[in-house]
Design a protein around this motif. Structure first.
Motif, PDB file in Angstrom:
ATOM      1  N   ASN A 229       0.830  -1.218   0.000  1.00  0.00           N
ATOM      2  CA  ASN A 229       0.000   0.000   0.000  1.00  0.00           C
ATOM      3  C   ASN A 229       0.863   1.267   0.000  1.00  0.00           C
ATOM      4  O   ASN A 229       0.449   2.309  -0.489  1.00  0.00           O
ATOM      5  N   LEU A 230       2.063   1.162   0.581  1.00  0.00           N
ATOM      6  CA  LEU A 230       2.926   2.346   0.665  1.00  0.00           C
ATOM      7  C   LEU A 230       3.425   2.781  -0.715  1.00  0.00           C
ATOM      8  O   LEU A 230       3.841   3.927  -0.897  1.00  0.00           O
ATOM      9  N   LEU A 231       3.394   1.864  -1.691  1.00  0.00           N
ATOM     10  CA  LEU A 231       3.849   2.222  -3.038  1.00  0.00           C
ATOM     11  C   LEU A 231       2.956   3.284  -3.659  1.00  0.00           C
ATOM     12  O   LEU A 231       3.384   4.046  -4.522  1.00  0.00           O
ATOM     13  N   SER A 232       1.679   3.327  -3.208  1.00  0.00           N
ATOM     14  CA  SER A 232       0.755   4.307  -3.799  1.00  0.00           C
ATOM     15  C   SER A 232       0.630   5.573  -2.951  1.00  0.00           C
ATOM     16  O   SER A 232      -0.175   6.441  -3.256  1.00  0.00           O
ATOM     17  N   VAL A 233       1.419   5.656  -1.872  1.00  0.00           N
ATOM     18  CA  VAL A 233       1.424   6.882  -1.055  1.00  0.00           C
ATOM     19  C   VAL A 233       2.424   7.855  -1.666  1.00  0.00           C
ATOM     20  O   VAL A 233       3.607   7.543  -1.783  1.00  0.00           O
ATOM     21  N   SER A 234       1.941   9.033  -2.051  1.00  0.00           N
ATOM     22  CA  SER A 234       2.800   9.959  -2.800  1.00  0.00           C
ATOM     23  C   SER A 234       4.055  10.340  -2.008  1.00  0.00           C
ATOM     24  O   SER A 234       5.126  10.530  -2.578  1.00  0.00           O
ATOM     25  N   VAL A 304      -1.535   0.434  12.942  1.00  0.00           N
ATOM     26  CA  VAL A 304      -1.397   0.846  11.542  1.00  0.00           C
ATOM     27  C   VAL A 304      -0.120   1.659  11.431  1.00  0.00           C
ATOM     28  O   VAL A 304       0.140   2.541  12.259  1.00  0.00           O
ATOM     29  N   ILE A 305       0.682   1.347  10.430  1.00  0.00           N
ATOM     30  CA  ILE A 305       1.882   2.135  10.140  1.00  0.00           C
ATOM     31  C   ILE A 305       1.680   2.799   8.784  1.00  0.00           C
ATOM     32  O   ILE A 305       1.325   2.132   7.806  1.00  0.00           O
ATOM     33  N   GLY A 306       1.876   4.097   8.753  1.00  0.00           N
ATOM     34  CA  GLY A 306       1.680   4.824   7.505  1.00  0.00           C
ATOM     35  C   GLY A 306       2.501   6.101   7.507  1.00  0.00           C
ATOM     36  O   GLY A 306       3.322   6.322   8.396  1.00  0.00           O
ATOM     37  N   PRO A 307       2.270   6.950   6.508  1.00  0.00           N
ATOM     38  CA  PRO A 307       3.036   8.198   6.443  1.00  0.00           C
ATOM     39  C   PRO A 307       2.660   9.116   7.599  1.00  0.00           C
ATOM     40  O   PRO A 307       1.543   9.038   8.127  1.00  0.00           O
ATOM     41  N   THR A 308       3.581   9.989   7.993  1.00  0.00           N
ATOM     42  CA  THR A 308       3.270  10.977   9.035  1.00  0.00           C
ATOM     43  C   THR A 308       2.048  11.787   8.625  1.00  0.00           C
ATOM     44  O   THR A 308       1.237  12.163   9.467  1.00  0.00           O
ATOM     45  N   ARG A 309       1.895  12.012   7.333  1.00  0.00           N
ATOM     46  CA  ARG A 309       0.717  12.722   6.812  1.00  0.00           C
ATOM     47  C   ARG A 309      -0.425  11.730   6.621  1.00  0.00           C
ATOM     48  O   ARG A 309      -0.797  11.378   5.515  1.00  0.00           O
TER      49      ARG A 309
END
Length: 334
Positions: A229-234, A304-309
């Motif tokens: 999923n992180l591949l599609s996070v800009s 959940v781990i994701g972007p700071t934004r």
């Protein structure tokens, strides 16, 4: 301390940046905040927020983005979480490993980021054991843990056991050793070898050895879902260095466990923002986590781990509901 106007502008700036991913300029901020303020006033407030380390100007852009400190202030004092919209989801009671895998997938699919679950710490005991003859001198040992996990192991023996002998050995183990630590079982078996027929004693010792392996194999696992999923996070797709650091973290499961172990020591949903401390050493990643329980006792952590934004209000809901669903599913699986 921020005055009310500065708080409203910081809140509007963080929300706009989370939504768009673009540095926020004074004109955009004026519209987003709904405040009747002149561009000059807004620029002055932004300058004050920048001096306080809450926002920063990236590169040569005229806009601003939140810092880790800015996100922290937003999360702690300005975030409003609506009543959960994810209550229609469910996790069926099942084997613990399947519940854990389903929970990681649910976290990932709802958040569109990475779902992570630390498996419960297991007791090194068994609830039930069976032997199944596969062929000559080749047996399947079926081990059921106190938590309900089923492990199968194939063992090769020097003796070709009859079905009656296999039943006798299983009955003896299940009658005398259920609930004991495997090391205790091993010690007791060695002491009772004299009173047991030698071929049955050998079978039981082989079963105990393979049970130890089965328990060690499933200890302290981290289940991860949705790394792609992180591949599609800009934020990541535009910077391969950021993406590589994120994937390195998922490969270094020991480090990931330390992060979530810290999170598991806190009650309820907690947010760890990248770059604000050594807890999450990656500036571009944040973790929203919660402990989960079995029969009222905390046994592990998920998150959940994701972007700071990331939209923290939604992530809090997703993590909170998944923690409750998982606690419920594991507590009702007997």
């Amino acid at each position: 301390m921020l005055d009310e106007r500065s708080k409203m502008l910081l809140k509007a700036l963080v929300e706009r940046y989370i939504a768009d991913g673009q540095p926020v300029g004074s004109r955009t901020l004026s519209k987003a905040s709904g405040l009747e303020l002149s561009p000059a006033t807004i620029r002055n407030v932004m300058s004050d927020l920048e001096e306080m380390g809450l926002i920063v100007s990236p590169h040569t852009s005229a806009g601003r983005i939140p810092t880790a400190r800015g996100y922290r202030l937003f999360v702690d004092t300005m975030l409003t979480v609506q009543p959960t919209q994810y209550s229609s989801h469910s996790l069926a009671p099942d084997q613990p490993q399947k519940v854990i895998s389903n929970a990681a997938n649910l976290l990932s699919s709802l958040s569109q980021f990475v779902g992570v679950v630390i498996t419960p710490r297991r007791s090194s005991a068994f609830r039930h054991m069976e032997f199944l003859r596969l062929s000559e001198k080749r047996l399947l040992v079926i081990i059921v843990s106190p938590e309900g996990d089923v492990q199968n192991r194939v063992i090769y023996t020097e003796v070709d056991y009859t079905q009656a002998q296999l039943i006798e050995a299983a009955n003896f183990l299940n009658s005398n050793y259920v609930g004991l630590d495997i090391d205790q079982v091993r010690g007791r078996l060695q002491g009772e070898v004299e009173s047991l027929r030698s071929e049955i004693a050998a079978l039981m010792q082989a079963a105990v050895n393979v049970s130890t392996e089965a328990i060690e194999d499933t200890e302290d696992e981290v289940v991860i879902a949705g790394e792609r999923n992180l591949l599609s996070v800009s934020d990541f797709s535009s910077d391969m260095g950021h993406l590589r650091r994120a994937f390195d973290l998922f490969e270094q499961k020991a480090q990931l466990m330390r992060l979530l172990d810290i999170a598991g020591q806190a009650e309820g949903v907690r947010i760890y923002i990248g770059g604000e401390s050594q807890v999450v050493p990656f500036e571009d990643l944040s973790i929203v986590s919660s402990p989960y329980e079995v029969d009222g006792k905390v046994v592990g952590t998920l998150g959940v781990i994701g972007p700071t934004r990331m939209p923290y209000d939604r992530m809090i809901q997703i993590v909170d509901i998944t923690s409750k669903l998982m606690s419920n599913a594991l507590s009702h699986h007997k």
